[in-house]
Write a protein that holds these residues in place. Structure first.
Motif, PDB file in Angstrom:
ATOM      1  N   ALA A  88      -9.354  23.859 -12.233  1.00  0.00           N
ATOM      2  CA  ALA A  88      -9.914  24.836 -13.162  1.00  0.00           C
ATOM      3  C   ALA A  88     -10.806  25.830 -12.430  1.00  0.00           C
ATOM      4  N   SER A  89     -10.998  26.974 -13.056  1.00  0.00           N
ATOM      5  CA  SER A  89     -11.842  28.010 -12.454  1.00  0.00           C
ATOM      6  C   SER A  89     -13.299  27.564 -12.420  1.00  0.00           C
ATOM      7  N   THR A  90     -14.035  28.134 -11.493  1.00  0.00           N
ATOM      8  CA  THR A  90     -15.491  27.991 -11.478  1.00  0.00           C
ATOM      9  C   THR A  90     -16.063  28.934 -12.532  1.00  0.00           C
ATOM     10  N   ILE A  91     -17.059  28.479 -13.281  1.00  0.00           N
ATOM     11  CA  ILE A  91     -17.667  29.297 -14.338  1.00  0.00           C
ATOM     12  C   ILE A  91     -19.105  29.616 -13.974  1.00  0.00           C
ATOM     13  N   VAL A  92     -19.446  30.907 -13.993  1.00  0.00           N
ATOM     14  CA  VAL A  92     -20.815  31.355 -13.749  1.00  0.00           C
ATOM     15  C   VAL A  92     -21.333  32.063 -15.003  1.00  0.00           C
ATOM     16  N   ASP A  93     -22.457  31.626 -15.505  1.00  0.00           N
ATOM     17  CA  ASP A  93     -23.106  32.241 -16.666  1.00  0.00           C
ATOM     18  C   ASP A  93     -24.078  33.308 -16.182  1.00  0.00           C
ATOM     19  N   LEU A  94     -23.806  34.555 -16.573  1.00  0.00           N
ATOM     20  CA  LEU A  94     -24.649  35.684 -16.164  1.00  0.00           C
ATOM     21  C   LEU A  94     -25.491  36.217 -17.311  1.00  0.00           C
ATOM     22  N   THR A  95     -25.630  35.465 -18.387  1.00  0.00           N
ATOM     23  CA  THR A  95     -26.344  35.978 -19.555  1.00  0.00           C
ATOM     24  C   THR A  95     -27.849  35.763 -19.481  1.00  0.00           C
ATOM     25  N   GLY A  96     -28.298  34.958 -18.542  1.00  0.00           N
ATOM     26  CA  GLY A  96     -29.739  34.718 -18.409  1.00  0.00           C
ATOM     27  C   GLY A  96     -30.338  35.523 -17.273  1.00  0.00           C
ATOM     28  N   GLN A  97     -31.588  35.270 -16.987  1.00  0.00           N
ATOM     29  CA  GLN A  97     -32.260  36.000 -15.911  1.00  0.00           C
ATOM     30  C   GLN A  97     -31.698  35.622 -14.544  1.00  0.00           C
ATOM     31  N   THR A  98     -31.283  34.374 -14.390  1.00  0.00           N
ATOM     32  CA  THR A  98     -30.722  33.895 -13.128  1.00  0.00           C
ATOM     33  C   THR A  98     -29.330  33.331 -13.374  1.00  0.00           C
ATOM     34  N   PRO A  99     -28.333  33.684 -12.561  1.00  0.00           N
ATOM     35  CA  PRO A  99     -26.993  33.127 -12.731  1.00  0.00           C
ATOM     36  C   PRO A  99     -27.014  31.601 -12.617  1.00  0.00           C
ATOM     37  N   VAL A 100     -26.180  30.962 -13.429  1.00  0.00           N
ATOM     38  CA  VAL A 100     -26.070  29.504 -13.415  1.00  0.00           C
ATOM     39  C   VAL A 100     -24.590  29.128 -13.391  1.00  0.00           C
ATOM     40  N   VAL A 101     -24.222  28.236 -12.504  1.00  0.00           N
ATOM     41  CA  VAL A 101     -22.850  27.732 -12.471  1.00  0.00           C
ATOM     42  C   VAL A 101     -22.714  26.641 -13.529  1.00  0.00           C
ATOM     43  N   LEU A 102     -21.846  26.890 -14.512  1.00  0.00           N
ATOM     44  CA  LEU A 102     -21.632  25.931 -15.593  1.00  0.00           C
ATOM     45  C   LEU A 102     -20.571  24.897 -15.236  1.00  0.00           C
ATOM     46  N   ARG A 103     -19.635  25.298 -14.368  1.00  0.00           N
ATOM     47  CA  ARG A 103     -18.590  24.374 -13.933  1.00  0.00           C
ATOM     48  C   ARG A 103     -18.180  24.731 -12.513  1.00  0.00           C
ATOM     49  N   GLU A 104     -18.170  23.738 -11.652  1.00  0.00           N
ATOM     50  CA  GLU A 104     -17.696  23.970 -10.287  1.00  0.00           C
ATOM     51  C   GLU A 104     -16.192  23.705 -10.245  1.00  0.00           C
ATOM     52  N   GLY A 105     -15.456  24.638  -9.615  1.00  0.00           N
ATOM     53  CA  GLY A 105     -14.014  24.526  -9.630  1.00  0.00           C
ATOM     54  C   GLY A 105     -13.385  25.209  -8.438  1.00  0.00           C
ATOM     55  N   ALA A 106     -12.456  26.139  -8.720  1.00  0.00           N
ATOM     56  CA  ALA A 106     -11.594  26.718  -7.687  1.00  0.00           C
ATOM     57  C   ALA A 106     -12.357  27.515  -6.634  1.00  0.00           C
ATOM     58  N   VAL A 107     -13.434  28.188  -7.022  1.00  0.00           N
ATOM     59  CA  VAL A 107     -14.241  28.953  -6.065  1.00  0.00           C
ATOM     60  C   VAL A 107     -15.469  28.125  -5.692  1.00  0.00           C
ATOM     61  N   PRO A 108     -15.654  27.803  -4.422  1.00  0.00           N
ATOM     62  CA  PRO A 108     -16.790  26.971  -4.017  1.00  0.00           C
ATOM     63  C   PRO A 108     -18.132  27.625  -4.367  1.00  0.00           C
ATOM     64  N   ILE A 109     -19.050  26.810  -4.817  1.00  0.00           N
ATOM     65  CA  ILE A 109     -20.359  27.320  -5.214  1.00  0.00           C
ATOM     66  C   ILE A 109     -21.091  27.936  -4.021  1.00  0.00           C
ATOM     67  N   GLU A 110     -20.826  27.444  -2.814  1.00  0.00           N
ATOM     68  CA  GLU A 110     -21.478  27.985  -1.621  1.00  0.00           C
ATOM     69  C   GLU A 110     -21.098  29.452  -1.400  1.00  0.00           C
ATOM     70  N   GLU A 111     -19.836  29.793  -1.692  1.00  0.00           N
ATOM     71  CA  GLU A 111     -19.392  31.173  -1.535  1.00  0.00           C
ATOM     72  C   GLU A 111     -20.050  32.093  -2.571  1.00  0.00           C
ATOM     73  N   ILE A 112     -20.233  31.581  -3.775  1.00  0.00           N
ATOM     74  CA  ILE A 112     -20.921  32.356  -4.814  1.00  0.00           C
ATOM     75  C   ILE A 112     -22.377  32.575  -4.422  1.00  0.00           C
ATOM     76  N   ALA A 113     -23.014  31.539  -3.898  1.00  0.00           N
ATOM     77  CA  ALA A 113     -24.400  31.655  -3.455  1.00  0.00           C
ATOM     78  C   ALA A 113     -24.548  32.723  -2.380  1.00  0.00           C
ATOM     79  N   ASP A 114     -23.592  32.792  -1.449  1.00  0.00           N
ATOM     80  CA  ASP A 114     -23.648  33.790  -0.391  1.00  0.00           C
ATOM     81  C   ASP A 114     -23.572  35.206  -0.959  1.00  0.00           C
ATOM     82  N   VAL A 115     -22.683  35.421  -1.919  1.00  0.00           N
ATOM     83  CA  VAL A 115     -22.514  36.755  -2.505  1.00  0.00           C
ATOM     84  C   VAL A 115     -23.762  37.184  -3.266  1.00  0.00           C
TER      85      VAL A 115
END
Length: 218
Positions: A180-207
């Motif tokens: 399943a896809s990785t889910i990132v919630d951008l509706t708050g002040q800080t992004p939150v990963v709701l589900r870890e999946g196809a895109v590694p969380i480390e790569e999202i953190a780098d971006v």
């Protein structure tokens, strides 16, 4: 009676895409391959079709249906504001296995379930899915399984769960990642990963120039 098309054959793929586009425009359900798992989808702006999708999955309105788009630019018309973090993630990971939860544009005439003004968006990395999305426009697409059932990585697995509730099945072979896809919630002040999946969380953190712990809400 459902129709099944083998997308590995060029002629059957063309016929299948044509049939799927016609079905979606006519308010019916289709199952299509994506780069993550198989999805069951319909026109996102057809509220009756979305209700039929939820019924086919035996799923309540408390779990609103995500939306797939066929291009980067589509997101601009669907969200209230595309912030710099959303733009960075789109540019880095779309098309691909990253879903973004954002505040939807208040003027949108759709009913995807009880999303409280938010919508989950993704652009899949699959040529068949992209072709259909560019013809139909934004589609409400959920995993092609009954709620609580196993997500499906083949069209046969999807058919075994959803049966004739779906008008057209497109067989694109086994899903590349079956994850399943990785889910990132951008509706708050800080992004939150709701589900870890196809895109590694480390790569999202780098971006986003954040730590993994921050993305996990820790």
């Amino acid at each position: 009676m459902s129709a099944v098309y083998d997308c590995s054959d060029p002629h059957e793929r063309a016929a299948g895409v044509h049939a799927a586009v016609g079905a979606a425009r006519g308010g019916r359900l289709v199952v299509l391959p994506t780069d993550t798992l198989y999805g069951i989808g319909c026109d996102a702006f057809d509220s009756e079709a979305v209700a039929a999708l939820l019924a086919a999955k035996r799923r309540g309105r408390d779990m609103p249906v995500p939306v797939l788009v066929g291009s980067w630019n589509t997101i601009d018309g669907l969200v209230q504001r595309v912030g710099p973090q959303a733009r960075a993630l789109v540019q880095a990971f779309w098309p691909g296995g990253l879903s973004l939860v954002v505040e939807q544009a208040p003027s949108l005439a759709w009913d995807l379930g009880d999303g409280d003004g938010t919508v989950m968006l993704r652009m899949p990395l699959h040529p068949v899915a992209i072709e259909i999305l560019r013809e139909v426009g934004p589609m409400a697409v959920s995993s092609a399984n009954i709620s609580g059932g196993a997500p499906t990585a083949t069209v046969d697995a999807a058919r075994s769960q959803l049966g004739d509730s779906v008008a057209v099945y497109l067989d694109g072979g086994s899903a590349d990642h079956a994850l399943a896809s990785t889910i990132v919630d951008l509706t708050g002040q800080t992004p939150v990963v709701l589900r870890e999946g196809a895109v590694p969380i480390e790569e999202i953190a780098d971006v986003l120039d954040l730590t993994v712990d921050e993305l996990r809400g820790q």
